[in-house]
Motif scaffolding. Sequence first.
Motif, PDB file in Angstrom:
ATOM      1  N   UNK A 483       0.834  -1.207   0.000  1.00 16.51           N
ATOM      2  CA  UNK A 483       0.000   0.000   0.000  1.00 16.51           C
ATOM      3  C   UNK A 483       0.864   1.250   0.000  1.00 16.51           C
ATOM      4  N   UNK A 484       2.043   1.178   0.626  1.00 15.05           N
ATOM      5  CA  UNK A 484       2.944   2.332   0.601  1.00 15.05           C
ATOM      6  C   UNK A 484       3.461   2.577  -0.807  1.00 15.05           C
ATOM      7  N   UNK A 485       3.813   1.508  -1.519  1.00 15.69           N
ATOM      8  CA  UNK A 485       4.287   1.653  -2.895  1.00 15.69           C
ATOM      9  C   UNK A 485       3.211   2.253  -3.791  1.00 15.69           C
ATOM     10  N   UNK A 486       1.953   1.923  -3.534  1.00 20.95           N
ATOM     11  CA  UNK A 486       0.845   2.444  -4.340  1.00 20.95           C
ATOM     12  C   UNK A 486       0.375   3.816  -3.864  1.00 20.95           C
ATOM     13  N   UNK A 494       0.580   7.664   7.448  1.00 20.04           N
ATOM     14  CA  UNK A 494       2.037   7.557   7.331  1.00 20.04           C
ATOM     15  C   UNK A 494       2.718   7.923   8.651  1.00 20.04           C
ATOM     16  N   UNK A 495       2.219   8.986   9.307  1.00 21.51           N
ATOM     17  CA  UNK A 495       2.815   9.395  10.580  1.00 21.51           C
ATOM     18  C   UNK A 495       2.623   8.329  11.654  1.00 21.51           C
ATOM     19  N   UNK A 496       1.452   7.695  11.637  1.00 21.55           N
ATOM     20  CA  UNK A 496       1.182   6.639  12.617  1.00 21.55           C
ATOM     21  C   UNK A 496       2.017   5.400  12.348  1.00 21.55           C
ATOM     22  N   UNK A 497       2.182   5.090  11.083  1.00 20.41           N
ATOM     23  CA  UNK A 497       2.868   3.866  10.703  1.00 20.41           C
ATOM     24  C   UNK A 497       4.371   3.955  10.891  1.00 20.41           C
ATOM     25  N   UNK A 498       4.941   5.140  10.711  1.00 21.23           N
ATOM     26  CA  UNK A 498       6.395   5.280  10.655  1.00 21.23           C
ATOM     27  C   UNK A 498       7.111   4.691  11.876  1.00 21.23           C
ATOM     28  N   UNK A 499       6.698   4.989  13.097  1.00 20.87           N
ATOM     29  CA  UNK A 499       7.437   4.399  14.236  1.00 20.87           C
ATOM     30  C   UNK A 499       7.308   2.878  14.303  1.00 20.87           C
ATOM     31  N   UNK A 522       9.093   4.603   1.429  1.00 21.82           N
ATOM     32  CA  UNK A 522       7.922   5.199   0.783  1.00 21.82           C
ATOM     33  C   UNK A 522       7.100   6.089   1.724  1.00 21.82           C
ATOM     34  N   UNK A 523       7.407   6.044   3.013  1.00 19.00           N
ATOM     35  CA  UNK A 523       6.642   6.890   3.936  1.00 19.00           C
ATOM     36  C   UNK A 523       7.483   8.048   4.467  1.00 19.00           C
ATOM     37  N   UNK A 524       8.689   8.229   3.913  1.00 18.82           N
ATOM     38  CA  UNK A 524       9.443   9.442   4.222  1.00 18.82           C
ATOM     39  C   UNK A 524      10.665   9.260   5.081  1.00 18.82           C
ATOM     40  N   UNK A 525      10.921   8.032   5.557  1.00 19.11           N
ATOM     41  CA  UNK A 525      12.125   7.842   6.371  1.00 19.11           C
ATOM     42  C   UNK A 525      12.477   6.369   6.348  1.00 19.11           C
ATOM     43  N   UNK A 526      13.761   6.036   6.261  1.00 17.59           N
ATOM     44  CA  UNK A 526      14.203   4.651   6.292  1.00 17.59           C
ATOM     45  C   UNK A 526      15.453   4.537   7.142  1.00 17.59           C
ATOM     46  N   UNK A 527      15.504   3.489   7.946  1.00 22.89           N
ATOM     47  CA  UNK A 527      16.726   3.192   8.698  1.00 22.89           C
ATOM     48  C   UNK A 527      17.627   2.371   7.821  1.00 22.89           C
ATOM     49  N   UNK A 528      18.879   2.776   7.680  1.00 26.10           N
ATOM     50  CA  UNK A 528      19.791   2.140   6.743  1.00 26.10           C
ATOM     51  C   UNK A 528      20.737   1.199   7.476  1.00 26.10           C
TER      52      UNK A 528
END
Length: 535
Positions: A483-486, A494-499, A522-528
């Motif tokens: 759903x994030x990709x779409x 997105x804000x709720x899902x990110x953490x 896809x939601x604005x932040x990724x841990x690398x």
Amino acid sequence: MIADHQVAFFLREAGSPDPARREAAAKGLSKVPGQVSELARLTADPEPEVRAAAALGLGRQGEAVPVELLVPLCSDPDAEVRRRAVNALDRLGATSPAVAASFVQRVGDAELRNRAVVLDWLLRYEVPVPAESLVPLLADSDPRLWGGARSLLRLLPEADAIFADLVRTATGEVRQRALDMLASPKGGIPGMGVGATPEAREAAWRRLWDPEPRVVRALLAALEAETEPHARSVLFRALAAHRVPEAVTPAAAWLADPECGPAAAAALAGAGTVEAVDLLREFALGAGPRRDEARSVVVDLLRRFVSGAGMRRAEMRAAAIRELGAAGGVAEAELLLGLLDAPDKRVRLGAVGGLGTFFQRFDGDLPGRLERWRAERVPGQPVPPPPDDPAVRELARRSAERLAHMLTVDVENASSYHNALWHIPEVRPLLPALLEDPEGRVRSTALHLAERFGDMDFTGRLRFLNDAHPHVRQGAALNFLLVAEKRELTPAERDTLRPHLERGQDDTDYYVRTFTAKALTHVGHASHGRVGHAS
């Protein structure tokens, strides 16, 4: 960057009486934009080295190069000129009919060192090539040539006739390569691939299910001549894929064979005639009364086999039961529903698979819709009821209830129940209870089904992202990724899902970490750098 005085030098050298200097000039001009006219003049040079250099240069000039300058060079007497011209056209992305015709002519060019480029181009644009040009390449040692040749053969409507003839007449690697293609009868048919238009996809299925008479004759002839069990099974399954009614008689003769029986059952299911369904039913449930003398030998064989004992007999019976669902009607599906109570697990799971294949024919996909089209064309083929037929839907309701219950008490075979219920929307009212089941594999199956039927919302999916069972968390993470990709998430979601996705980077399961990491992008932040970490 080439200076003006260098360009002037190359232009002077292009008129030199020395072929080596003209060749060097052509190579130099190939690096200078805007030199199409001078390079075109050099394509008519009497020396092949100069023509080859000119073809190379034209390939580097970009879109400004007229294709008609290079097409004649593909038929040049010199093999190196032909090679450079082919490479140039491929590099330029040329796609005209003239290029296609020229490349088709080059398929049989044994001197052409880059024939693999020709085959790749023809396959990319699905250009039909005469079989007589391709079949000799199946004996080549280069996998780029024999692999490209057999893939190009599959573009032809008569492809499986060619492969069947080779299975019957060829030996060694050629026979095996043909057999491998028959083992994947849908692979490579135009319109079967991802991204095909609905019209192309329907045409592909019609080609598969309504093969040319030559295909049917060749497959039956190869089957009759075959002595090796594996190859015989492959031929039966090819006949099944093509839905050949004429396969009923040979399939009945081999139905009780320990090695070829399952494939013969598939051929009967593919045929789908009344006689084929009767034979599958007799084999699955025990031979019934004889209907005519022509079938007496077959029925006697089935009776002796079914009355026997042993593990192999149960496996053979289970295979026939699964295929009964692919060919039978509501009456046969009712029999499958009754077999869910069979004491032998293999028979029960065969019935589960049979119910899945039965309801798959009614779930609205293209092959299911074409069942009626085929039934109207084939003598002896029962016309299936419409998907909304009350008897079908009532049977679906009862099947969903039984299969859902069996899932909760037989989690070891959860995938079998998942695959069957995937085609039965009547399971939807049962999903809330299954999603709360104490067994994680049951919850995971229910989550997949809820996503399949559109019964899972953001809040529910988020809850399962924190489930105790890794398979449940995998399913939730994967669907959040989708759903994030779409871009189907609202800003608040997105804000709720990110953490939650960030916490997923410390999950003990590799797939949860992978899916959540990708979703984060896809939601604005990724841990690398933490996907491979396990806490």
